[in-house]
Design an enzyme around this catalytic site. Structure first.
Site, mmCIF file in Angstrom:
data_model
loop_
_atom_site.group_PDB
_atom_site.id
_atom_site.type_symbol
_atom_site.label_atom_id
_atom_site.label_comp_id
_atom_site.label_asym_id
_atom_site.label_seq_id
_atom_site.Cartn_x
_atom_site.Cartn_y
_atom_site.Cartn_z
ATOM 1 N N HIS A 1 -45.420 -68.296 18.700
ATOM 2 C CA HIS A 1 -45.668 -69.089 17.495
ATOM 3 C C HIS A 1 -45.225 -68.319 16.256
ATOM 4 O O HIS A 1 -45.437 -67.102 16.173
ATOM 5 C CB HIS A 1 -47.155 -69.442 17.360
ATOM 6 C CG HIS A 1 -47.666 -70.321 18.467
ATOM 7 N ND1 HIS A 1 -48.061 -69.808 19.692
ATOM 8 C CD2 HIS A 1 -47.848 -71.667 18.541
ATOM 9 C CE1 HIS A 1 -48.466 -70.800 20.477
ATOM 10 N NE2 HIS A 1 -48.345 -71.944 19.799
ATOM 11 N N ASP B 1 -43.214 -72.238 18.150
ATOM 12 C CA ASP B 1 -43.776 -73.539 17.758
ATOM 13 C C ASP B 1 -44.476 -73.467 16.403
ATOM 14 O O ASP B 1 -44.882 -72.388 15.949
ATOM 15 C CB ASP B 1 -44.799 -74.013 18.796
ATOM 16 C CG ASP B 1 -44.142 -74.539 20.052
ATOM 17 O OD1 ASP B 1 -42.902 -74.432 20.156
ATOM 18 O OD2 ASP B 1 -44.865 -75.039 20.934
#
Length: 739
Positions: A236, A84
């Site tokens: 991430h 993300d």
């Protein structure tokens, strides 16, 4: 105003409005795409009374398209790595490198604003077989936005990706989302809405918690599924230091393969769950989509370039401001200490007679006070006053003649402009020390005496006096009072030390006749004849100095319009003078010294710095609404504190009371902006080659409101063959001299 002048003014206005609109638009775009967001882990779980049990107990892939509800899990021993908040120019390549080394593809839920900034990274991901999903455009709390804005968040991200890959992704991960058990009454309507817009919502099974940077071992442990379950793992590739993520990934992939796991993308895992049925996770971008994508990415890119440029320029402003402050403190303080030392002397007292030239055009409001102050001066050598009436249409000349003061003459000439009037006055002056004075200026009794003392040094060709604002009743005048003390008189101390004085003020300046002859008199080729003449004196080798004790009081413009007209002429005239004397940059001798010291100093601190200074206010407003207001406010206050400190020093050196400085904060929000616009307009006029006419300002005769009382001068008759000085001594007859 002629039709052509009106059209030119209107064109400049339109251009200015368009330029301002582009700047504001760019700042808004950049502020929108640069909006700060918190990592996903900050979201909490609310009530879940309206969330179906099929969601909270189902798989992380939720399909609400076409009004239905289906959830899916990945097959056993299948892992879909998802990342993300990217792409990030530093960490996305690091993550991609690890994936390529292990021959693994992943799904990247991207932030559209980052895609627009770093399209090459998304292109590299797509070429390598990685899957792209939507994670919104600016990573906001979507439940706090209206529906139309949420749709923009999705569609803009799709367009940014389509610009790079040619396809519009349909996989969506909502910002601040987690697993199915965390879906609450705020999330569920968003998931249904996303399905109605054609998106397939993707949540997670396992959170690696890499956002905590807990260490590589911890990330590997928290990413590991329980048993043989298939899992969508959250990591991430942006939002902070992701070195631990990359290191953990390098260990996690071999470890899971050793346990019999295979790695896949979300769509491939979904197809396995559907027993080979095709999962629609993106669609080709049409022609209209491509055009919209081009417009979006171009706007974001240009806005980013512009804001980056503004930040660089702001750094330049900061450096110049600090440099100017340091130079002012060091050199202005040195100047004041040197001149106020008991041992300081220019040389033997100068008691030669002085001629004062007063060019006057429609100066009836202030001419009487000005002439009385000059005639009442205490200079021991005597003062001759020559008022050159430059074709006045009021009764300026008659008012002076009616005073009947000794050693005061009136010369009437057809209107030809201030330079011509000054040259006529010099030609008719009876003495070789010449003082030039504006018709609205009131001298202190000892001003002329102090002003000519530097001529004891034979190298001094001209002297700048200390101009004070006399009419300080209005706030506009107080602002100018502050500017005169800080921006003019403090600067003159520095220029004096550096021996590159660029301007002798028209309100009070003294010259040797010989120096004026060396430059061919006062030129009319610029609108700043005082600056032009001073630069010329520097170039021919005369020393121009500042005498702070010679004080004269002038009437500052009382309205913003009058102030605009005056400063417009000053700024434009200064630019003309600099252009006229540009060859001094490559000259040798005194001219070259002035060109390589004086001109750059004036250019940097009188033109470049004021032109760039609006960035401080522009980026201040930008920061308040679109960035960190605390950091922005602190930076602005630091700059303001530096200005206050400079103002206090300047007022102390000029022996002024500090009380007027209470209007300094207001000056930051009105007066400074006016000066910005004046300078920008002047630069535009100069660059286009347009001609600017002289604007006559309206006077109220209030220059002497703050000046000390002027002694009364007795009216006496001049003896035949000469004139009599105020001290009673005869002077030589007044004979016109060449100028």
């Amino acid at each position: 105003m002629t039709g052509a002048r009106k059209r030119w003014s209107f064109s400049r206005l339109v251009f200015g409005v368009v330029l301002l609109g582009v700047l504001v638009g760019a700042l808004v775009v950049d502020g929108y795409v640069s909006a700060e967001f918190h990592p996903d882990h900050t979201a909490g779980v609310g009530q879940r009374t309206g969330v179906p049990a099929e969601v909270t107990g189902g798989g992380p892939i939720i399909d609400t398209r076409n009004g239905g509800l289906r959830t899916y899990r990945l097959p056993t021993r299948t892992i879909a790595l998802t990342f993300d908040d990217g792409p990030d120019p530093r960490w996305t390549p690091r993550v991609m490198e690890v994936l390529r080394r292990h021959r693994v593809n992943a799904t990247f839920f991207v932030v559209g604003a980052q895609v627009a900034r770093h399209p090459d990274l998304v292109a590299a991901l797509a070429r390598g077989g990685d899957e792209i999903g939507v994670h919104s455009f600016t990573h906001p709390h979507l439940d706090r936005l209206p529906r139309w804005q949420r749709e923009l968040e999705y569609s803009q991200t799709q367009l940014a990706v389509a610009r790079v890959t040619g396809r519009k992704p349909a996989l969506l991960r909502l910002p601040y989302s987690s697993g199915t058990r965390a879906v609450d009454d705020a999330d569920w309507p968003l998931i249904r809405e996303a399905g109605a817009l054609g998106f397939l919502s993707v949540l997670i099974d396992v959170d690696s918690q890499d956002w905590k940077n807990p260490g590589t071992d911890t990330i590997v442990r928290t990413s590991t599924p329980g048993g043989d379950e298939g899992s969508i793992v959250l990591m991430h590739d942006a939002g902070g230091d992701r070195a631990q993520t990359a290191a953990a990934l390098d260990r996690f992939i071999p470890l899971m393969r050793a346990r019999g796991y295979t790695f896949t993308t979300v769509s491939q895992g979904l197809e396995k769950a559907l027993a080979g049925q095709k999962a629609v996770v993106d669609t080709p971008a049409g022609t209209v989509d491509r055009r919209r994508a081009l417009a979006l990415v171009t706007a974001v890119t240009l806005a980013g370039w512009l804001v980056d440029t503004l930040r660089v320029l702001l750094l330049v402003v900061g450096v110049l401001t600090i440099a100017r402050t340091v130079v002012l403190f060091l050199l202005a303080g040195r100047h004041a200490r040197r001149r106020r030392a008991e041992s300081w002397r220019w040389g033997p007292p100068v008691e030669l007679p002085v001629s004062v030239i007063v060019p006057a055009y429609n100066e009836k409001e202030g001419i009487e006070a000005a002439v009385r102050s000059l005639a009442g001066g205490d200079h021991p050598g005597g003062i001759e006053v020559v008022v050159v009436d430059d074709g006045s249409t009021d009764n300026t000349a008659e008012l002076v003649e009616a005073l009947g003061l000794p050693d005061v003459r009136v010369v009437r000439v057809p209107n030809g402009g201030k330079p011509k009037a000054l040259n006529v006055g010099v030609a008719l002056a009876g003495h070789d020390l010449i003082v030039m004075v504006d018709g609205d200026t009131v001298f202190e009794p000892d001003a002329v005496r102090h002003l000519v003392q530097p001529f004891a040094d034979p190298s001094v060709g001209a002297v700048a006096g200390n101009v004070k604002v006399g009419n300080r009743g209005s706030i506009v005048a107080r602002w100018q009072h502050i500017e005169y003390v800080i921006g003019f008189n403090l600067d003159r101390r520095v220029y004096d030390i550096l021996r590159c004085m660029p301007t002798i003020p028209g309100a009070i300046g003294a010259f040797r006749r010989e120096a004026l002859q060396d430059i061919g008199g006062i030129s009319d080729r610029t609108l700043a004849e005082d600056t032009d003449a001073t630069m010329a004196l520097n170039r021919v080798g005369w020393h121009v100095v500042y005498e702070e004790r010679a004080r004269a009081w002038t009437e500052a413009p009382g309205t913003l319009r009058q102030l605009w007209l005056q400063r417009y002429r000053w700024s434009y005239g200064t630019m003309q003078a600099m252009w006229k004397h540009r060859r001094s940059l490559v000259d040798r001798g005194p001219s070259g010294r002035f060109g390589r010291v004086g001109l750059p100093f004036v250019a940097l601190f009188s033109i470049v710095l004021p032109l760039l200074a609006p960035l401080v206010d522009i980026l201040f407003v930008y920061g308040l609404f679109l960035a960190s207001w605390r950091v922005t406010t602190a930076a602005w206050l630091a700059m303001f504190a530096m200005q206050v400190l400079t103002a206090v020093v300047a007022f102390r050196l000029d022996r002024e009371k500090l009380r007027p400085l209470w209007v300094l904060p207001l000056q930051q929000f009105v007066y400074r902006q006016l000066m910005y616009l004046v300078l920008i307009q002047s630069l535009g006029t100069a660059l286009t080659g347009a001609r600017l006419r002289w604007h006559k300002l309206h006077r109220a005769g209030s220059a002497g409101a703050g000046a000390p009382a002027v002694p009364t001068v007795s009216v006496v008759s001049a003896p035949a063959g000469g004139v009599r000085s105020p001290s009673g001594r005869h002077q030589r007859p007044v004979v016109p001299r060449g100028g």
